[in-house]
Design a protein around this motif. Sequence first.
Motif, PDB file in Angstrom:
ATOM      1  N   LYS A  58       0.843  -1.212   0.000  1.00 24.88           N
ATOM      2  CA  LYS A  58       0.000   0.000   0.000  1.00 24.88           C
ATOM      3  C   LYS A  58       0.869   1.250   0.000  1.00 24.88           C
ATOM      4  CE  LYS A  58      -4.125  -2.024   1.976  1.00 24.88           C
ATOM      5  NZ  LYS A  58      -5.030  -2.118   3.101  1.00 24.88           N
ATOM      6  N   SER A  59       1.961   1.202   0.734  1.00 22.86           N
ATOM      7  CA  SER A  59       2.877   2.340   0.774  1.00 22.86           C
ATOM      8  C   SER A  59       3.481   2.582  -0.605  1.00 22.86           C
ATOM      9  CB  SER A  59       3.983   2.077   1.796  1.00 22.86           C
ATOM     10  OG  SER A  59       4.921   3.128   1.788  1.00 22.86           O
ATOM     11  N   GLN A  60       3.875   1.508  -1.288  1.00 24.36           N
ATOM     12  CA  GLN A  60       4.425   1.653  -2.641  1.00 24.36           C
ATOM     13  C   GLN A  60       3.387   2.222  -3.602  1.00 24.36           C
ATOM     14  OE1 GLN A  60       6.091  -2.085  -3.943  1.00 24.36           O
ATOM     15  NE2 GLN A  60       8.137  -1.542  -3.207  1.00 24.36           N
ATOM     16  N   LYS A  61       2.166   1.724  -3.504  1.00 24.97           N
ATOM     17  CA  LYS A  61       1.092   2.232  -4.370  1.00 24.97           C
ATOM     18  C   LYS A  61       0.863   3.712  -4.099  1.00 24.97           C
ATOM     19  CE  LYS A  61      -1.385  -2.122  -5.012  1.00 24.97           C
ATOM     20  NZ  LYS A  61      -2.540  -2.921  -4.609  1.00 24.97           N
ATOM     21  N   GLU A  62       0.877   4.068  -2.808  1.00 25.52           N
ATOM     22  CA  GLU A  62       0.675   5.466  -2.439  1.00 25.52           C
ATOM     23  C   GLU A  62       1.803   6.334  -2.997  1.00 25.52           C
ATOM     24  OE1 GLU A  62       0.395   8.370   1.485  1.00 25.52           O
ATOM     25  OE2 GLU A  62       0.377   6.203   1.778  1.00 25.52           O
ATOM     26  N   GLN A  63       3.048   5.854  -2.894  1.00 20.22           N
ATOM     27  CA  GLN A  63       4.174   6.609  -3.442  1.00 20.22           C
ATOM     28  C   GLN A  63       4.047   6.765  -4.947  1.00 20.22           C
ATOM     29  OE1 GLN A  63       7.743   4.615  -2.164  1.00 20.22           O
ATOM     30  NE2 GLN A  63       7.572   5.338  -0.052  1.00 20.22           N
ATOM     31  N   THR A  64       3.642   5.699  -5.613  1.00 21.51           N
ATOM     32  CA  THR A  64       3.451   5.756  -7.061  1.00 21.51           C
ATOM     33  C   THR A  64       2.364   6.774  -7.413  1.00 21.51           C
ATOM     34  OG1 THR A  64       4.091   3.441  -7.276  1.00 21.51           O
ATOM     35  CG2 THR A  64       2.837   4.383  -9.106  1.00 21.51           C
ATOM     36  N   ARG A  66       1.388   9.292  -5.587  1.00 24.43           N
ATOM     37  CA  ARG A  66       1.888  10.642  -5.272  1.00 24.43           C
ATOM     38  C   ARG A  66       2.789  11.164  -6.384  1.00 24.43           C
ATOM     39  NH1 ARG A  66       0.852  12.489  -0.147  1.00 24.43           N
ATOM     40  NH2 ARG A  66       0.232  10.930   1.377  1.00 24.43           N
ATOM     41  N   LYS A  67       3.641  10.277  -6.924  1.00 21.53           N
ATOM     42  CA  LYS A  67       4.515  10.681  -8.033  1.00 21.53           C
ATOM     43  C   LYS A  67       3.678  11.059  -9.246  1.00 21.53           C
ATOM     44  CE  LYS A  67       8.577   7.962  -6.754  1.00 21.53           C
ATOM     45  NZ  LYS A  67       9.370   6.766  -7.041  1.00 21.53           N
ATOM     46  N   LYS A  68       2.660  10.244  -9.549  1.00 22.55           N
ATOM     47  CA  LYS A  68       1.783  10.548 -10.689  1.00 22.55           C
ATOM     48  C   LYS A  68       1.074  11.874 -10.481  1.00 22.55           C
ATOM     49  CE  LYS A  68       0.781   5.848 -12.286  1.00 22.55           C
ATOM     50  NZ  LYS A  68      -0.231   4.796 -12.380  1.00 22.55           N
ATOM     51  N   LEU A  69       0.575  12.080  -9.248  1.00 19.49           N
ATOM     52  CA  LEU A  69      -0.119  13.332  -8.937  1.00 19.49           C
ATOM     53  C   LEU A  69       0.824  14.516  -9.098  1.00 19.49           C
ATOM     54  CD1 LEU A  69      -2.615  14.829  -7.893  1.00 19.49           C
ATOM     55  CD2 LEU A  69      -1.819  14.372  -5.576  1.00 19.49           C
ATOM     56  N   SER A  70       2.028  14.370  -8.591  1.00 16.74           N
ATOM     57  CA  SER A  70       3.019  15.433  -8.712  1.00 16.74           C
ATOM     58  C   SER A  70       3.318  15.712 -10.180  1.00 16.74           C
ATOM     59  CB  SER A  70       4.294  15.029  -7.972  1.00 16.74           C
ATOM     60  OG  SER A  70       5.286  15.995  -8.157  1.00 16.74           O
ATOM     61  N   SER A  71       3.466  14.656 -10.953  1.00 21.06           N
ATOM     62  CA  SER A  71       3.741  14.797 -12.382  1.00 21.06           C
ATOM     63  C   SER A  71       2.569  15.491 -13.084  1.00 21.06           C
ATOM     64  CB  SER A  71       3.977  13.416 -12.984  1.00 21.06           C
ATOM     65  OG  SER A  71       4.099  13.501 -14.371  1.00 21.06           O
ATOM     66  N   LEU A  72       1.350  15.081 -12.740  1.00 20.26           N
ATOM     67  CA  LEU A  72       0.168  15.701 -13.355  1.00 20.26           C
ATOM     68  C   LEU A  72       0.053  17.176 -12.983  1.00 20.26           C
ATOM     69  CD1 LEU A  72      -2.479  12.866 -12.929  1.00 20.26           C
ATOM     70  CD2 LEU A  72      -1.509  13.710 -15.069  1.00 20.26           C
ATOM     71  N   ARG A  73       0.347  17.486 -11.723  1.00 26.18           N
ATOM     72  CA  ARG A  73       0.308  18.900 -11.297  1.00 26.18           C
ATOM     73  C   ARG A  73       1.338  19.710 -12.061  1.00 26.18           C
ATOM     74  NH1 ARG A  73      -0.370  17.920  -4.831  1.00 26.18           N
ATOM     75  NH2 ARG A  73      -2.645  17.875  -4.811  1.00 26.18           N
ATOM     76  N   SER A  74       2.519  19.143 -12.194  1.00 23.44           N
ATOM     77  CA  SER A  74       3.584  19.819 -12.922  1.00 23.44           C
ATOM     78  C   SER A  74       3.182  20.028 -14.383  1.00 23.44           C
ATOM     79  CB  SER A  74       4.855  18.976 -12.830  1.00 23.44           C
ATOM     80  OG  SER A  74       5.877  19.556 -13.579  1.00 23.44           O
ATOM     81  N   GLU A  75       2.619  18.993 -14.983  1.00 26.25           N
ATOM     82  CA  GLU A  75       2.143  19.078 -16.365  1.00 26.25           C
ATOM     83  C   GLU A  75       1.069  20.153 -16.509  1.00 26.25           C
ATOM     84  OE1 GLU A  75       0.360  15.735 -19.009  1.00 26.25           O
ATOM     85  OE2 GLU A  75       2.001  14.812 -17.866  1.00 26.25           O
ATOM     86  N   ARG A  76       0.127  20.167 -15.549  1.00 22.97           N
ATOM     87  CA  ARG A  76      -0.957  21.153 -15.591  1.00 22.97           C
ATOM     88  C   ARG A  76      -0.389  22.572 -15.488  1.00 22.97           C
ATOM     89  NH1 ARG A  76      -4.301  21.385 -10.530  1.00 22.97           N
ATOM     90  NH2 ARG A  76      -2.755  22.932 -10.034  1.00 22.97           N
TER      91      ARG A  76
END
Length: 141
Positions: A58-64, A66-76
Amino acid sequence: SNSNSNSTEIEIEIDPQLRRQFQKAFDLTLQTNPSIVPASPQILASLQNALLQQTAEKSQKEQTLRKKLSSLRSEREEMESRLRKEMGAAAVRKAELTKELERIAREKERVEESLIKQTEGMTAMKKDLEYKLAEASKEKE
């Protein structure tokens, strides 16, 4: 002790900090709820390992995520920045075109006024010529 060799689950690598946090929480849960402690130490160890594995997954999924969210925010943010630049460029272009349109409208107005004056002048000359022609015809009679 031999239970991991015939297990079909693959153990994932667990971050030492996560392992410490989990162990603290697991121990605290057992201390505050002694009635859930299994009688066999092997069952307890197996349960602890299974819960630790689930927590790590679950921690790994959460980190993944979070990375996707960060990437999407950066892209936006990048897209919004590009859009602001494009809108700014469009606004500048619109202002330039508006000035050009206003200049053309003023030129059109000036040409129309000139044509109206020329038409009025020609109409006056025509009337004058018609008058003179009529006068000349009268003199011939």
